[in-house]
Motif scaffolding. Structure first.
Motif, PDB file in Angstrom:
ATOM      1  N   GLY A 160     -30.630 -16.902  16.194  1.00  0.00           N
ATOM      2  CA  GLY A 160     -31.351 -18.658  15.825  1.00  0.00           C
ATOM      3  C   GLY A 160     -31.326 -18.783  14.775  1.00  0.00           C
ATOM      4  N   SER A 214     -36.249 -17.407  17.798  1.00  0.00           N
ATOM      5  CA  SER A 214     -35.203 -18.855  17.636  1.00  0.00           C
ATOM      6  C   SER A 214     -36.004 -19.805  16.785  1.00  0.00           C
ATOM      7  CB  SER A 214     -34.656 -18.954  18.853  1.00  0.00           C
ATOM      8  OG  SER A 214     -33.727 -19.726  18.556  1.00  0.00           O
ATOM      9  N   ASP A 340     -27.625 -22.458  28.328  1.00  0.00           N
ATOM     10  CA  ASP A 340     -28.824 -23.371  26.864  1.00  0.00           C
ATOM     11  C   ASP A 340     -28.135 -24.227  26.530  1.00  0.00           C
ATOM     12  OD1 ASP A 340     -30.432 -21.346  25.549  1.00  0.00           O
ATOM     13  OD2 ASP A 340     -28.826 -20.362  25.047  1.00  0.00           O
TER      14      ASP A 340
END
Length: 423
Positions: A160, A214, A340
Motif C-alpha cells: 500500500g 496499507s 477495492d
C-alpha cells in the motif's frame, strides 16, 4: 458541523475493551474461515493536534449494527465516455519496462498527477531470479524513475502507498510467502531523506500474524493498523496508530481497526471482527453512529464514504449529517463482486468487476471507459483516473511460455487533460 449527540439514536451502542469478540486478525495470514465481507467502522476523529497526542489506550470500537435499507435502482444508466465527457486526453503507458522488469502500480499518485508510486519487480517467475523489487516513483510524461528503497528479499511486496506534496509513504511485506514481517517507510520529497515509520510488532522475536498494513497519509500524519495486545482482550486485535512525520509524535486511536483511512476530519476503517460494524464519530470519538452491512472494502473522500459489500456499493455523501445516515445512502448493484474501491470528488471506481465502468457522481450515471482489452481494474483520485488494460491473450500466452509475468497497460487521465476528474 457534526450533529449534536441528541440528534443520534445509535451512538451509545459501543463495546468496552473488555468485551469478547468473535473473530481475530484479517488478511492473508488470518484463518480463512471468516466471511468475505466483514464489518466496517467509521469515525471522525481529532484534528491534527489531537492526532499527535501521546500514545494511549485505543478507543473502544462500535458494535455490529444491523439495519435494513430500502432498495434503490439496481442498475444506473450508462453512458459512453464521449457521451459523458466529450474527448478527454488519455495517456497510455506499458508497464513492461524491458523484457525482464515490470512496474506494479501502488494505487497512489502525487497530487500534480505526474508521479506514480509503485514498485519495479522482475518479470521472471519465482525460482529463476534473485533480484529484489524496488519501491519507486515513475513519471508518466518523461518515464523517469526515482528509486525510493530497495526491498529486502526476492519475495518482498509493496502492500500500500500514499502521496502528497511533502511525503511519499508505503508499506513493504518482507517475505510475501513465508512470514508476516513488514515495515512502513516515508520519503521526504524535498530532501530525499528516507525514514522507517513503523515495523511489525513481535512476541518472542516472531512477528505477530495479521494483515500487512496499507498506510494512509493526511498532511504530515501517517495512519495504519497493526496487531497488538489490548488490555482486557484475548489475542492481538488490530489497533489504529498515527505518526507525525515532523514532530515524531505517536497516537493510538481505536482497537479492531483494519485498513484505516484518514482524510481531512474523517477517519474510516474496516474492523477485524464481525462483532463490529460501520460507525461515525465526532471529535474525540465521543459519539459513535452506526451504518448497516458488512463491507469488505471502503474508500473515503472528505466527508463522503463508499462501502463495498459483495455486489453492492453504498455511497454516503456526508457522514457528518445529523439526519439518519441510511437516508443519505445511494446504492449501486453490480453484476459481480466489487473489489477495492476508490473515491474522488466526482468519480467512484472499483476493481474485480470486468465491466470497464466508473460511477460519475455528478451525472448519476455509469461511464464506460474505452479499453483495448477486457478485464483490468479502475482507480480514481482527485489527481487522476487510472485503469488497466491487460495484454491480449496471445501476448500473455507468449509471456508465460517465456517464463515471464504478463505486463498490462495503464491508461491515465489527469485534471490537466480531463476536467471531469476534479470538478
Amino acid at each position: 458541523m457534526w450533529a449534536s449527540r441528541e440528534q443520534e439514536s445509535v451512538e451509545d451502542n459501543v463495546t468496552t475493551l473488555g468485551e469478547k469478540t468473535r473473530a481475530g486478525a484479517r488478511g492473508p495470514f488470518a484463518p480463512k474461515v471468516w466471511p468475505l465481507a466483514l464489518g466496517l467502522a467509521v469515525a471522525v476523529v481529532l484534528g491534527v493536534a489531537s492526532l499527535t497526542a501521546s500514545v494511549r489506550a485505543p478507543h473502544p470500537a462500535p458494535r455490529n449494527i444491523i439495519e435494513n435499507l430500502a432498495p434503490l435502482a439496481d442498475r444506473a444508466p450508462e453512458q459512453t465516455m464521449s457521451q459523458a465527457w466529450g474527448s478527454p486526453a488519455i495517456t497510455r503507458i506499458g508497464t513492461a519496462l524491458d523484457a525482464a522488469h515490470r512496474f506494479i502500480f501502488g494505487r497512489a499518485i502525487t497530487p500534480d498527477g505526474v508521479w506514480l508510486v509503485g514498485s519495479i519487480e522482475p518479470r521472471l517467475v519465482f525460482g529463476v531470479t534473485r533480484e529484489t523489487p524496488t519501491a519507486v516513483l515513475w513519471n508518466i510524461h518523461t518515464r523517469e524513475i526515482t528509486t525510493l528503497h530497495k526491498m529486502s528479499t526476492i519475495r518482498s511486496q509493496l502492500t500500500g502507498a500514499a502521496a502528497n506534496d511533502r511525503w511519499i509513504v508505503w508499506a513493504e511485506l518482507q517475505d510475501a510467502l513465508r512470514s508476516p514481517d513488514w515495515a512502513i517507510f516515508a520519503w521526504n520529497r524535498a530532501t530525499g531523506q528516507l525514514a522507517e515509520v513503523a515495523h511489525d510488532p513481535q512476541v518472542d522475536g516472531v512477528a505477530l500474524a495479521g494483515s500487512p498494513p496499507s498506510p494512509a497519509l493526511q498532511d504530515d500524519t501517517v495512519i495504519w493498523s497493526q496487531p497488538e495486545q489490548v488490555p482486557g482482550e484475548a489475542g492481538y486485535p488490530l489497533v489504529a496508530h498515527t505518526h507525525n512525520l515532523v514532530t515524531q509524535a505517536d497516537a493510538t486511536l481505536v482497537a479492531h481497526a483494519y485498513l484505516p483511512q484518514l482524510v481531512g476530519q474523517a477517519l474510516a476503517w474496516l474492523p477485524d471482527s464481525t462483532a463490529f460494524s460501520a460507525a461515525v464519530s465526532d471529535v474525540g470519538m465521543r459519539r459513535i453512529r452506526g451504518l448497516p452491512g458488512e463491507p469488505s472494502h471502503l474508500a473515503l473522500h472528505g466527508l463522503s464514504l463508499a462501502l463495498c459489500d459483495d455486489k453492492t456499493i453504498r455511497l454516503v455523501n456526508d457522514v457528518s449529517t445529523g439526519a439518519p445516515l441510511a437516508a443519505t445512502i445511494s446504492r449501486l448493484t453490480l453484476p459481480r463482486q466489487c473489489g477495492d474501491i476508490s473515491l474522488s470528488a466526482r468519480l467512484l471506481a472499483w476493481e474485480d468487476d470486468p465491466s470497464p465502468v466508473v460511477w460519475d457522481r455528478v451525472l448519476s450515471a455509469m461511464v464506460r471507459l474505452p479499453v483495448s482489452a477486457a478485464g483490468g481494474w479502475r482507480w480514481a483520485s482527485d489527481a487522476a483516473l487510472i485503469w488497466s488494460e491487460p495484454e491480449p491473450d496471445a501476448q500473455a500466452k507468449a509471456d508465460f511460455a517465456a517464463n515471464r509475468f504478463p505486463a498490462d497497460t495503464l491508461a491515465i487521465m489527469t485534471p490537466r487533460s480531463d476536467s471531469i476528474v476534479s470538478p
